[in-house]
Design a protein around this motif. Structure first.
Motif, PDB file in Angstrom:
ATOM      1  N   ALA A 136      -4.035   4.136  -4.147  1.00  0.00           N
ATOM      2  CA  ALA A 136      -4.945   4.649  -3.878  1.00  0.00           C
ATOM      3  C   ALA A 136      -5.217   3.828  -5.401  1.00  0.00           C
ATOM      4  N   GLU A 137      -4.021   3.523  -6.464  1.00  0.00           N
ATOM      5  CA  GLU A 137      -4.308   2.803  -7.502  1.00  0.00           C
ATOM      6  C   GLU A 137      -4.469   1.562  -7.563  1.00  0.00           C
ATOM      7  N   MET A 138      -3.960   0.639  -6.069  1.00  0.00           N
ATOM      8  CA  MET A 138      -4.515  -0.302  -5.734  1.00  0.00           C
ATOM      9  C   MET A 138      -5.790  -1.163  -6.542  1.00  0.00           C
TER      10      MET A 138
ATOM     11  N   PHE B  19       0.930  -1.389  -0.174  1.00  0.00           N
ATOM     12  CA  PHE B  19      -0.319  -0.156   0.292  1.00  0.00           C
ATOM     13  C   PHE B  19       0.662   1.675   0.015  1.00  0.00           C
ATOM     14  N   TRP B  20       1.797   1.228   0.396  1.00  0.00           N
ATOM     15  CA  TRP B  20       3.113   2.363   0.627  1.00  0.00           C
ATOM     16  C   TRP B  20       3.227   2.532  -0.807  1.00  0.00           C
TER      17      TRP B  20
ATOM     18  N   ILE C 197       1.529   1.173 -10.602  1.00  0.00           N
ATOM     19  CA  ILE C 197       1.504  -0.502 -10.036  1.00  0.00           C
ATOM     20  C   ILE C 197       2.782  -1.104 -10.537  1.00  0.00           C
ATOM     21  N   GLU C 198       3.200  -1.043 -11.722  1.00  0.00           N
ATOM     22  CA  GLU C 198       5.124  -1.853 -12.237  1.00  0.00           C
ATOM     23  C   GLU C 198       5.717  -1.016 -10.954  1.00  0.00           C
ATOM     24  N   ARG C 199       6.082   0.215 -11.134  1.00  0.00           N
ATOM     25  CA  ARG C 199       6.869   0.382  -9.318  1.00  0.00           C
ATOM     26  C   ARG C 199       6.690  -0.635  -8.820  1.00  0.00           C
ATOM     27  N   GLY C 200       5.889  -0.398  -7.992  1.00  0.00           N
ATOM     28  CA  GLY C 200       4.680  -1.314  -7.046  1.00  0.00           C
ATOM     29  C   GLY C 200       5.542  -2.558  -7.065  1.00  0.00           C
TER      30      GLY C 200
ATOM     31  N   PHE D 231       1.276 -12.192  -0.922  1.00  0.00           N
ATOM     32  CA  PHE D 231       0.059 -11.289  -1.831  1.00  0.00           C
ATOM     33  C   PHE D 231      -0.067  -9.660  -2.380  1.00  0.00           C
ATOM     34  N   GLY D 232       0.801  -9.034  -1.046  1.00  0.00           N
ATOM     35  CA  GLY D 232       0.767  -7.904  -1.609  1.00  0.00           C
ATOM     36  C   GLY D 232      -0.638  -6.749  -1.041  1.00  0.00           C
ATOM     37  N   HIS D 233      -1.418  -7.642  -0.006  1.00  0.00           N
ATOM     38  CA  HIS D 233      -2.658  -7.723   0.618  1.00  0.00           C
ATOM     39  C   HIS D 233      -2.398  -5.687   0.871  1.00  0.00           C
ATOM     40  N   PRO D 234      -3.469  -5.030  -0.124  1.00  0.00           N
ATOM     41  CA  PRO D 234      -3.613  -3.263   0.861  1.00  0.00           C
ATOM     42  C   PRO D 234      -4.149  -2.808   1.601  1.00  0.00           C
ATOM     43  N   GLU D 235      -4.250  -1.550   2.348  1.00  0.00           N
ATOM     44  CA  GLU D 235      -5.228  -1.367   3.552  1.00  0.00           C
ATOM     45  C   GLU D 235      -4.105  -1.515   4.506  1.00  0.00           C
ATOM     46  N   TRP D 236      -4.531  -1.167   5.512  1.00  0.00           N
ATOM     47  CA  TRP D 236      -4.503  -1.934   6.857  1.00  0.00           C
ATOM     48  C   TRP D 236      -5.311  -2.457   7.668  1.00  0.00           C
TER      49      TRP D 236
END
Length: 283
Positions: free
Chosen positions: A81-83, A76-77, A97-100, A127-132
């Motif tokens: 928001a693009e997630m 998420f960092w 997203i590419e950088r992330g 798997f890169g869970h978003p949010e908090w």
């Protein structure tokens, strides 16, 4: 506690290993406060390898503590928001997203490779869970809304979370094959201008090459190794199966020369694209 993993007979706690708590703090601080161009690779590598010889550390890139309200997961960092809007495979790939995705894979891999003698993953981060995370409390009206892991994200084949999950699986499978967690590492290169880190750790001369530079790719980049022979790519963060650009040819054979480099007896030349990690092993 300085003596946590020392034997009881020496006045220590007698534990077999300790958590490398400085590592997730380092990554969060970097993502919060530093531009990619300004990352100090010498300092990053020093943090990852700063432990007593013979005292096992459990490495991890992030924990649930850092994802509590007021902070975020690494994913998420990186993507924020693009997630919510750009993680679909059928939507155009954005630069964010590419950088992330690229840095998420590299951060986890270099932590796995240099950070200790064990590897810890907090569920969902693979798997890169978003949010908090937020547990029921008076401040959120006892809500369970953020007290969960969204497994549907990685199960949905239309979403790009599946690529990070595949990367996590590939890392673990590779460790089972080359057993680097039980072998001491040797870092031969930490180049801040090139943003390149090179080290050896694992069986069959496992050679790790990281290019953290945001824009510079290197053709014919010379790296040192103590092991002579023919190397092949065994893991590539830029492979299309991990949502990379597929810039490396996995059929390429890399032959060492007897020319010393970076205090290693042999060397070889590789192509290393920007924001890519590649592992080589003896064929």
């Amino acid at each position: 506690m300085a003596t946590l993993c020392r034997p009881v007979r020496e006045g220590g706690g007698g534990f077999d290993c300790r958590l490398a708590m400085a590592l997730p703090d380092k990554w969060i601080k970097l993502l919060k406060e530093w531009k990619d161009d300004d990352w100090d690779l010498d300092n990053i590598v020093s943090t990852l390898t700063n432990r007593r010889y013979g005292e096992a550390n459990i490495a991890y890139a992030e924990s649930h503590d850092q994802a509590l309200v007021g902070d975020k997961t690494i994913a998420f960092w990186l993507m924020d928001a693009e997630m919510y809007h750009c993680m679909s495979d059928i939507s155009p790939m954005t630069s964010v997203i590419e950088r992330g995705l690229a840095l998420h894979k590299m951060i986890r891999l270099i932590t796995y490779g240099l950070g200790g003698e064990g590897w810890l993953n907090f569920m969902g981060n693979e798997f890169g869970h978003p949010e908090w995370l937020d547990f029921p409390r008076k401040g959120n009206n006892q809500s369970y809304h953020y007290a969960r892991r969204q497994w549907n994200l990685v199960d949905d084949q239309l979403l790009r979370y599946k690529y990070l999950n595949a990367w996590d699986r590939a890392m673990n499978n590779l460790e089972e094959k080359y057993h680097w967690l039980s072998i001491t590492q040797y870092v031969s290169r930490k180049h801040n201008d090139d943003k390149v880190v090179v080290f050896e750790r694992g069986e069959k001369g496992l050679l790790w090459v990281f290019n953290f530079h945001p824009s510079k790719s290197y053709t014919g980049y010379r790296v040192g190794t103590q092991t002579a022979g023919k190397f092949r790519i065994v893991l590539d963060s830029d492979a299309k199966e991990f949502c990379g650009q597929g810039r490396l040819d996995h059929s390429t054979e890399f032959f060492t020369s007897n020319d010393p480099w970076d205090n290693r007896q042999c060397s070889l030349y590789v192509y290393i694209p920007c924001r890519v990690a590649v592992l080589f092993a003896l064929d």
